[in-house]
Design a protein around this motif. Structure first.
Motif, PDB file in Angstrom:
ATOM      1  N   ILE A 584       0.930  -1.151   0.083  1.00  0.00           N
ATOM      2  CA  ILE A 584       0.024   0.132   0.166  1.00  0.00           C
ATOM      3  C   ILE A 584       0.853   1.174  -0.048  1.00  0.00           C
ATOM      4  CG2 ILE A 584      -1.678   1.168   1.419  1.00  0.00           C
ATOM      5  CD1 ILE A 584      -2.838  -1.387   2.503  1.00  0.00           C
ATOM      6  N   PHE A 585       1.757   1.319   0.837  1.00  0.00           N
ATOM      7  CA  PHE A 585       2.681   2.505   0.957  1.00  0.00           C
ATOM      8  C   PHE A 585       3.590   2.692  -0.254  1.00  0.00           C
ATOM      9  CE2 PHE A 585       3.786   2.486   5.923  1.00  0.00           C
ATOM     10  CZ  PHE A 585       2.420   2.708   6.091  1.00  0.00           C
ATOM     11  N   GLU A 586       3.993   1.510  -1.082  1.00  0.00           N
ATOM     12  CA  GLU A 586       4.606   1.623  -2.255  1.00  0.00           C
ATOM     13  C   GLU A 586       3.702   2.462  -3.516  1.00  0.00           C
ATOM     14  OE1 GLU A 586       7.899   1.847  -4.802  1.00  0.00           O
ATOM     15  OE2 GLU A 586       7.906   1.248  -2.748  1.00  0.00           O
ATOM     16  N   LEU A 592       1.854   9.435  -5.703  1.00  0.00           N
ATOM     17  CA  LEU A 592       2.320  10.753  -5.276  1.00  0.00           C
ATOM     18  C   LEU A 592       3.405  11.356  -6.209  1.00  0.00           C
ATOM     19  CD1 LEU A 592       1.910  10.634  -1.315  1.00  0.00           C
ATOM     20  CD2 LEU A 592       0.305  12.039  -2.805  1.00  0.00           C
ATOM     21  N   LYS A 593       4.290  10.323  -6.643  1.00  0.00           N
ATOM     22  CA  LYS A 593       5.446  11.016  -7.261  1.00  0.00           C
ATOM     23  C   LYS A 593       5.126  10.890  -8.799  1.00  0.00           C
ATOM     24  CE  LYS A 593       9.109   9.272  -4.449  1.00  0.00           C
ATOM     25  NZ  LYS A 593      10.407   8.564  -4.252  1.00  0.00           N
TER      26      LYS A 593
END
Length: 597
Positions: A584-586, A592-593
């Motif tokens: 999920i974080f990845e 976002l990037k």
């Protein structure tokens, strides 16, 4: 204990320490000290891996576990053979190909330094606690035997281990563990046959098994899906599998054993050896506990096997109530012997109705026995709340001290202390290595701060020509110094430790809190190439917090074992959580990037 017991006990321990120092002195570089010069053969690796896991807790607690709860604990190890196969195929080739000194060194090349450091710190936390427990366990034994202060015994045992572990590193651990495993298994086999010899003349081993079975001590397999039960077939092959994968695949105290192998093949053969023989060994130790149970069906046993607990209550205002319970127990034990004789006679004539009637009588007597023991624990608790009422870890030592002949008592105490020393040596060896190579060597600021501390402690006498240049000998010295420091920390932990239902369960619970998370990190490194270091780092922190919350709310609040979730499931939950959260974080990081269209 007689003079012969003291000679055997002291001679055995002295031999191990002197042999370990003599055989391995003079490590020239980090490879010699940490990996034993990569000289270990497969049988040395296999025995060393087994000895590392088989601490004094194994030989102290496991028979008591079988005495009280039966042989079902063996299900805990059902996932181990499969774990050995996976580690041989996946972990070992990668570690050897990268020529790493520690398991966590691989994580830096795959992710980043902070992930390596975090995982190393998680290891240090759980293994540091476990090292203290493995010292504390045999201290309980000698305290019961000699009446010595627990703190003094912790210092003595810890010091013996520190001497040869600091001196010789991994090679010292490996060479001494071969001798220790020989002593351990010799002592246990002799004890087993002595127990059989103490049975009444008409009680064969086959009958003894049927007697144990009548009291539900031989229920090996539990196929229920009850997650509250600590040991089932399903928790063994899932939670047990993940625990074994984490322990043997990512715990440096085990990884360091097979990193010392001459080749990948030697390391793999050593692990396969462990996978084949570990369950039979554990089953045999449990069977010793079951035979002790059968022995006490025909011989008197205390209401509580902890001698200090009995002494406390008999010196309190509840002494008269406790003596009444003891008198009732004497009557109950007479009934128990009669019931066992009736059961044995029914087995002889092979009459089903008589066998069932005798079995039901035994079950009723066992319930009365259980009620008596619970009442005894209640009185002990009322007499002194600080006294430990859980007596599983005292069952086997009580049998040893009160029933075995002189000489054999010394040998069995040497067995338990040898097991403690072998396991603790591996742990201290790993703790020192991880601290020196994963934290000290890879963090320049930390390294310089430690040097300044040394200079302050030595009033400026500790000097170096260049504090920024470190040689192989410097890191060997650092490994030895950190091994010594962790040895002292383990002794301190042992001095404040306490019994928790059963010591072998306590060590496994501590491991389960951390191992799932650590294993998940390694699984991400092996199989999820698109996930990067930042996602893994923060996922590991979040996962560890969640696991601690789950443990406290579902397991810790039920120390009697009547918990809402068996602790083995923490290994699976931790591994799954860190993988899902990292994923999920990845995804969030990539979204976002990614520039907007």
């Amino acid at each position: 204990m007689g003079i012969l017991d003291w000679i055997i006990l002291c001679g055995t321990l002295l031999f191990i320490v002197v042999y370990g120092v003599w055989k391995t002195k003079g490590s020239k570089n980090v490879n010699d000290y940490v990996k034993g010069g990569n000289e270990a053969k497969w049988w040395t690796i296999g025995l060393s891996v087994m000895a590392t896991q088989a601490s004094a807790i194994t030989f102290l607690s496991t028979p008591g576990q079988a005495f009280h709860d039966g042989i079902g604990f063996v299900q805990f190890y059902f996932g181990l053979p499969l774990a050995m196969i996976i580690i041989c195929i996946v972990f070992v080739p990668i570690y050897h190909r990268m020529k790493v000194y520690t398991a966590y060194e691989f994580l830096e090349s795959r992710f980043d330094l902070k992930t390596r450091s975090l995982t190393a710190i998680l290891f240090l936390m759980q293994r540091g606690l476990a090292a203290g427990i493995t010292i504390f366990a045999p201290s309980i034994i000698l305290s019961a035997v000699l009446g010595w202060d627990l703190g003094t015994l912790n210092v003595i045992i810890g010091t013996l281990v520190i001497i040869y572990t600091v001196s010789g590193g991994t090679k010292a651990v490996n060479v001494t563990q071969k001798q220790q495993m020989f002593i351990i298994m010799t002592g246990m086999f002799i004890t087993f046959f002595f127990i059989l010899g103490y049975f009444p003349s008409d009680i064969t081993f086959d009958k003894a098994l049927k007697i144990a079975g009548a009291s539900d001590k031989l229920n090996i397999l539990d196929f229920s899906f009850n997650t509250k039960s600590r040991y089932t077939f399903w928790s063994g092959i899932t939670g047990g599998l993940f625990l074994a994968l984490a322990y043997f695949g990512t715990d440096q105290s085990q990884v360091q054993r097979y990193l010392s192998g001459k080749s990948i093949r030697e390391s793999q053969l050593g692990l396969v050896f462990n996978g084949i023989f570990k369950i039979p060994m554990q089953f045999f130790i449990l069977m010793v506990g079951v035979m002790v149970f059968v022995f006490y069906q025909y011989n008197p046993s205390p209401l509580n096997f902890n001698p200090s607990a009995t002494k406390t209550v008999l010196n309190s205002e509840y002494a008269e109530d406790y003596r009444l319970l003891q008198e009732g127990q004497v009557t109950l034990e007479a009934e128990k012997r009669i019931a066992q004789n009736d059961f044995s006679a029914a087995l002889e004539i092979k009459e089903y109705a008589a066998v069932e009637e005798a079995k039901q009588l035994i079950i009723r007597i066992n319930k009365k026995d259980s009620i008596n023991r619970i009442a005894a624990k209640s009185l002990i608790r009322q007499a002194d709340k600080s006294v430990e009422i859980n007596d599983k870890d005292y069952v086997f030592i009580h049998f040893i001290l009160n029933n075995l002949p002189k000489g054999l008592i010394g040998l069995l105490l040497a067995v338990i202390l040898s097991a403690a020393m072998s396991s603790t040596a591996s742990e201290l060896n790993a703790l020192g290595t991880i601290t020196a190579l994963d934290l000290y060597k890879r963090n320049e600021k930390l390294r310089l701060k430690i040097l300044r501390v040394f200079q302050l402690v030595t009033f400026g006498r500790f000097k170096r020509e260049n504090n920024n240049v470190f040689t192989e000998k410097d890191y060997v010295k650092a490994s030895k110094a950190f091994t010594l420091i962790w040895g002292i920390i383990a002794i301190l932990i042992a001095c404040i430790a306490n019994l928790f239902d059963n010591l072998i369960q306590l060590v496994n619970i501590i491991g389960s809190i951390f191992y799932g998370n650590v294993l998940g990190i390694f699984l991400l490194a092996f199989f999820f190439k698109f996930i990067k270091g930042n996602a893994v780092f923060f996922a590991a922190i979040v996962t560890q917090i969640i696991i601690c919350i789950v443990y406290y709310n579902l397991i810790h609040i039920h120390p009697s074992g009547d918990e809402k979730l068996g602790y083995l499931w923490l290994n699976f939950i931790g591994s799954a959580l860190v993988i899902v959260i990292a994923f999920i974080f990845e995804l969030f990081d990539r979204v976002l990037k990614k520039p907007l269209a």
